[in-house]
Design a protein around this motif. Sequence first.
Motif, PDB file in Angstrom:
ATOM      1  N   LYS A   1      25.122  -3.677  25.065  1.00 51.81           N
ATOM      2  CA  LYS A   1      25.334  -2.671  24.019  1.00 51.81           C
ATOM      3  C   LYS A   1      24.022  -1.974  23.643  1.00 51.81           C
TER       4      LYS A   1
ATOM      5  N   LYS B   1      29.497 -12.202  14.216  1.00 51.94           N
ATOM      6  CA  LYS B   1      30.417 -11.058  14.285  1.00 51.94           C
ATOM      7  C   LYS B   1      30.362 -10.191  13.026  1.00 51.94           C
TER       8      LYS B   1
ATOM      9  N   GLY C   1      27.358  -8.268  12.607  1.00 55.08           N
ATOM     10  CA  GLY C   1      26.275  -7.311  12.866  1.00 55.08           C
ATOM     11  C   GLY C   1      24.873  -7.883  12.716  1.00 55.08           C
TER      12      GLY C   1
ATOM     13  N   VAL D   1      22.446 -16.529  15.581  1.00 58.80           N
ATOM     14  CA  VAL D   1      23.015 -16.271  14.257  1.00 58.80           C
ATOM     15  C   VAL D   1      23.756 -17.534  13.822  1.00 58.80           C
TER      16      VAL D   1
ATOM     17  N   ILE E   1      17.712 -15.647  20.294  1.00 54.64           N
ATOM     18  CA  ILE E   1      18.301 -14.890  19.193  1.00 54.64           C
ATOM     19  C   ILE E   1      19.575 -15.638  18.805  1.00 54.64           C
TER      20      ILE E   1
ATOM     21  N   GLY F   1      23.313 -10.289  14.569  1.00 56.70           N
ATOM     22  CA  GLY F   1      22.646 -10.370  15.877  1.00 56.70           C
ATOM     23  C   GLY F   1      22.115  -9.003  16.286  1.00 56.70           C
ATOM     24  N   SER F   2      22.902  -7.965  16.027  1.00 54.67           N
ATOM     25  CA  SER F   2      22.464  -6.599  16.376  1.00 54.67           C
ATOM     26  C   SER F   2      21.223  -6.211  15.580  1.00 54.67           C
TER      27      SER F   2
ATOM     28  N   ASN G   1      27.605 -16.860  29.130  1.00 54.62           N
ATOM     29  CA  ASN G   1      27.495 -16.442  27.733  1.00 54.62           C
ATOM     30  C   ASN G   1      27.884 -14.956  27.588  1.00 54.62           C
TER      31      ASN G   1
HETATM   32  C1  COA Z   1      24.889 -13.800  20.568  1.00 50.15           C
HETATM   33  C2  COA Z   1      24.838 -13.778  19.041  1.00 50.15           C
HETATM   34  C3  COA Z   1      23.351 -13.797  18.613  1.00 50.15           C
HETATM   35  C4  COA Z   1      25.504 -12.507  18.525  1.00 50.15           C
HETATM   36  O1  COA Z   1      25.312 -12.441  17.119  1.00 50.15           O
HETATM   37  P1  COA Z   1      26.361 -11.693  16.156  1.00 50.15           P
HETATM   38  O2  COA Z   1      25.722 -11.548  14.829  1.00 50.15           O
HETATM   39  O3  COA Z   1      27.662 -12.396  16.206  1.00 50.15           O
HETATM   40  O4  COA Z   1      26.481 -10.272  16.902  1.00 50.15           O
HETATM   41  P2  COA Z   1      26.981  -8.894  16.282  1.00 50.15           P
HETATM   42  O5  COA Z   1      27.980  -9.135  15.203  1.00 50.15           O
HETATM   43  O6  COA Z   1      25.794  -8.065  15.957  1.00 50.15           O
HETATM   44  O7  COA Z   1      27.747  -8.273  17.537  1.00 50.15           O
HETATM   45  C5  COA Z   1      27.040  -7.454  18.462  1.00 50.15           C
HETATM   46  C6  COA Z   1      27.830  -7.319  19.746  1.00 50.15           C
HETATM   47  O8  COA Z   1      27.880  -8.571  20.423  1.00 50.15           O
HETATM   48  C7  COA Z   1      29.140  -8.687  21.104  1.00 50.15           C
HETATM   49  N1  COA Z   1      29.904  -9.770  20.479  1.00 50.15           N
HETATM   50  C8  COA Z   1      29.564 -10.465  19.360  1.00 50.15           C
HETATM   51  N2  COA Z   1      30.471 -11.442  19.146  1.00 50.15           N
HETATM   52  C9  COA Z   1      31.384 -11.350  20.133  1.00 50.15           C
HETATM   53  C10 COA Z   1      32.562 -12.099  20.471  1.00 50.15           C
HETATM   54  N3  COA Z   1      32.968 -13.139  19.731  1.00 50.15           N
HETATM   55  N4  COA Z   1      33.239 -11.727  21.587  1.00 50.15           N
HETATM   56  C11 COA Z   1      32.834 -10.700  22.346  1.00 50.15           C
HETATM   57  N5  COA Z   1      31.719  -9.948  22.085  1.00 50.15           N
HETATM   58  C12 COA Z   1      31.019 -10.281  20.994  1.00 50.15           C
HETATM   59  C13 COA Z   1      29.859  -7.375  20.909  1.00 50.15           C
HETATM   60  O9  COA Z   1      29.462  -6.501  21.952  1.00 50.15           O
HETATM   61  C14 COA Z   1      29.287  -6.911  19.582  1.00 50.15           C
HETATM   62  O10 COA Z   1      29.369  -5.534  19.413  1.00 50.15           O
HETATM   63  P3  COA Z   1      30.675  -4.911  18.696  1.00 50.15           P
HETATM   64  O11 COA Z   1      30.778  -5.571  17.355  1.00 50.15           O
HETATM   65  O12 COA Z   1      30.367  -3.455  18.631  1.00 50.15           O
HETATM   66  O13 COA Z   1      31.834  -5.253  19.572  1.00 50.15           O
HETATM   67  C15 COA Z   1      25.597 -15.002  18.423  1.00 50.15           C
HETATM   68  O14 COA Z   1      26.895 -15.045  18.981  1.00 50.15           O
HETATM   69  C16 COA Z   1      24.926 -16.330  18.639  1.00 50.15           C
HETATM   70  O15 COA Z   1      24.085 -16.751  17.839  1.00 50.15           O
HETATM   71  N6  COA Z   1      25.286 -17.036  19.738  1.00 50.15           N
HETATM   72  C17 COA Z   1      24.697 -18.349  20.049  1.00 50.15           C
HETATM   73  C18 COA Z   1      23.279 -18.217  20.514  1.00 50.15           C
HETATM   74  C19 COA Z   1      23.177 -17.401  21.776  1.00 50.15           C
HETATM   75  O16 COA Z   1      23.972 -17.520  22.699  1.00 50.15           O
HETATM   76  N7  COA Z   1      22.110 -16.559  21.815  1.00 50.15           N
HETATM   77  C20 COA Z   1      21.796 -15.753  22.974  1.00 50.15           C
HETATM   78  C21 COA Z   1      20.858 -16.508  23.832  1.00 50.15           C
HETATM   79  S1  COA Z   1      20.315 -15.530  25.212  1.00 50.15           S
END
Ligand code: COA
Length: 146
Positions: free
Chosen positions: A120, A80, A82, A74, A72, A84-85, A111
Amino acid sequence: MDNLKISNMTISDFENISPTLTSDFDDFWSCKTLYSELNNPHSHYIVAKIHTEIVGFAGIWKSVDDVHITDIVVKKDFRKRGIGSLLLQKLISISKELKFKELTLEVNSSNEVARKLYLKFGFKELGIRKKYYNNTDDAIIMTLYM
Ligand SMILES: CC(C)(COP(=O)(O)OP(=O)(O)OC[C@H]1O[C@@H](n2cnc3c(N)ncnc32)[C@H](O)[C@@H]1OP(=O)(O)O)[C@@H](O)C(=O)NCCC(=O)NCCS
């Protein structure tokens, strides 16, 4: 996000993101692997789009008893907000529709961002695979009972 739409990933979506996959999305998935996943009948991949721009994607692999989240991601500039959610929610609903009861994944123990995202949504950290990544980093096994 008003303009965000989630749909199944097509080969054309793959061709669209493959040139920037490692630079703009993430560096741990190769194009080759993603392409073979798209052609795997046990896999299901989705994309998040704002208008025509792909801003994230995610996939599952369907096993006999459970579903495994394979990735997954983004796009870096869109994190940040929403997305990923929304992708995770969609994978959960696809798995429920297929009548699976468990959704599982491995995540690098370092991670923190991804671990928080999964926590969450009710995933539990149930195990650890030592030195799973590059024979260095541990993987945390996380499972959601649906
Ligand atoms: C992990 C990932 C998919 C999250 O996507 P995103 O669109 O940024 O996530 P969201 O905005 O929906 O945030 C959902 C939750 O993730 C956590 N989160 C997201 N970014 C964060 C940050 N920079 N620091 C801490 N927590 C974070 C929080 O719990 C957040 O919930 P909240 O907004 O209520 O605090 C994204 O950071 C990513 O692509 N990372 C690289 C790839 C990766 O590591 N994938 C997972 C492989 S297992």
